[in-house]
Design an enzyme around this catalytic site. Structure first.
Site, PDB file in Angstrom:
ATOM      1  CD  GLU A  72     -52.382  36.789  -5.765  1.00  0.00           C
ATOM      2  OE1 GLU A  72     -53.520  36.705  -5.303  1.00  0.00           O
ATOM      3  OE2 GLU A  72     -51.860  35.900  -6.494  1.00  0.00           O
ATOM      4  CD1 TRP A 108     -45.748  44.182  -5.349  1.00  0.00           C
ATOM      5  CD2 TRP A 108     -43.951  44.930  -4.249  1.00  0.00           C
ATOM      6  NE1 TRP A 108     -44.639  43.641  -5.952  1.00  0.00           N
ATOM      7  CE2 TRP A 108     -43.522  44.086  -5.290  1.00  0.00           C
ATOM      8  CE3 TRP A 108     -43.005  45.518  -3.405  1.00  0.00           C
ATOM      9  CZ2 TRP A 108     -42.181  43.814  -5.521  1.00  0.00           C
ATOM     10  CZ3 TRP A 108     -41.663  45.235  -3.642  1.00  0.00           C
ATOM     11  CH2 TRP A 108     -41.267  44.403  -4.683  1.00  0.00           C
ATOM     12  CB  ILE A 109     -49.472  44.870   1.636  1.00  0.00           C
ATOM     13  CG1 ILE A 109     -49.826  43.695   0.730  1.00  0.00           C
ATOM     14  CG2 ILE A 109     -50.695  45.447   2.330  1.00  0.00           C
ATOM     15  CD1 ILE A 109     -50.641  44.059  -0.503  1.00  0.00           C
ATOM     16  CD  GLU A 138     -53.748  53.780  -5.103  1.00  0.00           C
ATOM     17  OE1 GLU A 138     -54.756  54.055  -5.787  1.00  0.00           O
ATOM     18  OE2 GLU A 138     -53.613  54.139  -3.929  1.00  0.00           O
ATOM     19  CD  GLN A 184     -32.527  84.075 -20.608  1.00  0.00           C
ATOM     20  OE1 GLN A 184     -31.714  83.588 -21.405  1.00  0.00           O
ATOM     21  NE2 GLN A 184     -33.245  85.145 -20.892  1.00  0.00           N
ATOM     22  N   GLY A 200     -47.090  37.274  -8.779  1.00  0.00           N
ATOM     23  CA  GLY A 200     -47.271  37.006 -10.200  1.00  0.00           C
ATOM     24  C   GLY A 200     -48.456  37.709 -10.810  1.00  0.00           C
ATOM     25  CG  LEU A 221     -30.248  72.239  -3.666  1.00  0.00           C
ATOM     26  CD1 LEU A 221     -31.536  72.708  -4.333  1.00  0.00           C
ATOM     27  CD2 LEU A 221     -30.568  71.390  -2.450  1.00  0.00           C
TER      28      LEU A 221
END
Length: 387
Positions: free
Chosen positions: A130, A160-161, A369, A284, A132, A344
């Site tokens: 949530e 953040w679903i 997670e 190298q 908070g 690159l």
């Protein structure tokens, strides 16, 4: 679980890798840049994964799935993430949201939702964090109040679903016992997309994984029937933490895939790029960078695969290994993708090449997670407890 040596995958696992890689390279990779640039859901990837049963391979055969073991599921996620991180969240989040049902749901709940996800008819997302209550999940405020008819009314939000708005079903944690001790006051429910009082916030504008929609879940007097509870009343947080022990391994696999994609591209580039009259791969300093990248990647992969084996067997030290796999692999992915951009040079900093996208995508694996700071707390607690 298929019998396999902890440090060597079986022939079946490697055959699976080959099959997923072919699908990923042929059907998913060609759209990855556009998915990122347009911040659109990777519909082509979903169609390709569903057509080959790679969208939710962990679901058991008794529910219409293919019953892939934990390592096989990690290989699927790894190979898809190698070309498109956003697309790899399709199997990863389907697992995250359904593991609570698999671990604790009644047979009625399993039969109602798992076959739809297994067939590709529906996707499923997970609602724990949530605004908070991020790392401190026990401080959540989303409430579910029982009604006289046995149903529930939800009020609050989840933040953040992943794949919100694309998924049809949502495993949601909500406070049901406000006066109960912290950690024993939360229950788990399944919410369906068309439930009255359930809506979504606007799309988040993110650094990476732009093809995977991230939105708030909003509950305003959202009514759901009583038979949607997953597990026992008051056991939701315990179920959520058990779920994360298993699914953190899949984030480690995702990180390994991102890192592999970046290393593959950088290796090919330095063999072709000419400076001072020869390929820069002959210098190298470049060789040392490649060696370090490959070393970190293989260490991460082995840790993820061992954690997957422990997840499959449900071993007692899974909390440590799941946290370690997610933490180490995501840190390695951030380092490897950053080095790929460096190899690159100026081209690495442009959107003409995929390594800048991989670097942006890698960052989230250190955050979601459970942040890597939380993973270190989990590991330390396991060590101090003597497990």
């Amino acid at each position: 679980m298929s019998d396999f040596d902890l440090f060597r995958t079986s022939e079946d696992h490697e055959a699976l890798r080959e099959a997923v890689r072919e699908v990923a390279e042929d059907k998913i990779a060609p759209h990855a840049a556009a998915v990122d640039a347009e911040s659109r859901f990777p519909r082509e990837a979903l169609d390709a994964l569903v057509a080959t049963d790679f969208h939710a391979p962990h679901i058991g055969e008794e529910y219409g799935g293919v019953g892939a073991d934990a390592l096989a599921t990690c290989i699927v996620i790894e190979e898809v993430a190698r070309v498109c991180t956003s697309s790899s969240l399709i199997p990863a989040v389907n697992k995250l949201a359904t593991v609570p049902l698999i671990l604790a749901g009644s047979e009625e709940v399993k039969q109602r939702y798992l076959p739809a996800v297994a067939s590709g008819e529906a996707m499923m997302s997970y609602g724990l964090s949530e605004a908070g209550a991020g790392s401190d999940t026990a401080s959540m405020t989303c409430r579910a109040v029982e009604q006289p008819d046995g149903g529930w009314v939800l009020n609050g939000q989840k933040s953040w679903i992943t794949n919100a708005g694309e998924s049809r079903y949502y495993t949601v944690m909500a406070v049901t016992e406000p006066d109960a001790p912290r950690g024993r006051n939360v229950s788990a429910f399944v919410v369906e997309q068309d439930d009255e009082g359930f809506s979504f916030g606007p799309l988040e504008k993110k650094l990476g994984i732009k093809g995977s929609p991230t939105r708030e879940l909003l509950f305003e007097n959202c009514r759901i029937p009583g038979d949607r509870m997953v597990g026992d009343r008051g056991e939701g947080l315990k179920i959520a933490l058990r779920t994360l022990d298993h699914t953190r391994v899949t984030i480690g696999a995702q990180a390994v895939g991102i890192a592999q994609g970046a290393l593959d591209f950088a290796r090919g580039y330095v063999k072709e790029r000419q400076q001072f009259g020869k390929a820069i791969a002959e210098f190298q300093g470049v060789q040392f960078m490649l060696a370090d990248m490959a070393m970190k990647l293989e260490a991460a992969r082995q840790l993820v695969y061992v954690a997957a084996a422990k997840s499959e067997r449900g071993e007692d030290d899974l909390p440590f290994f799941g946290a370690a796999a997610k933490c180490y692999a995501s840190d390695a992915a951030m380092e490897i993708t950053t080095d790929a951009v460096q190899l690159l040079g100026g081209y690495g900093y442009t959107k003409d090449f995929p390594v800048e996208r991989m670097m942006r995508d890698a960052k989230i694996t250190q955050i979601y997670e459970g942040t890597n700071q939380i993973q270190r707390l989990v590991m330390a607690r396991q060590l101090l407890a003597g497990t």
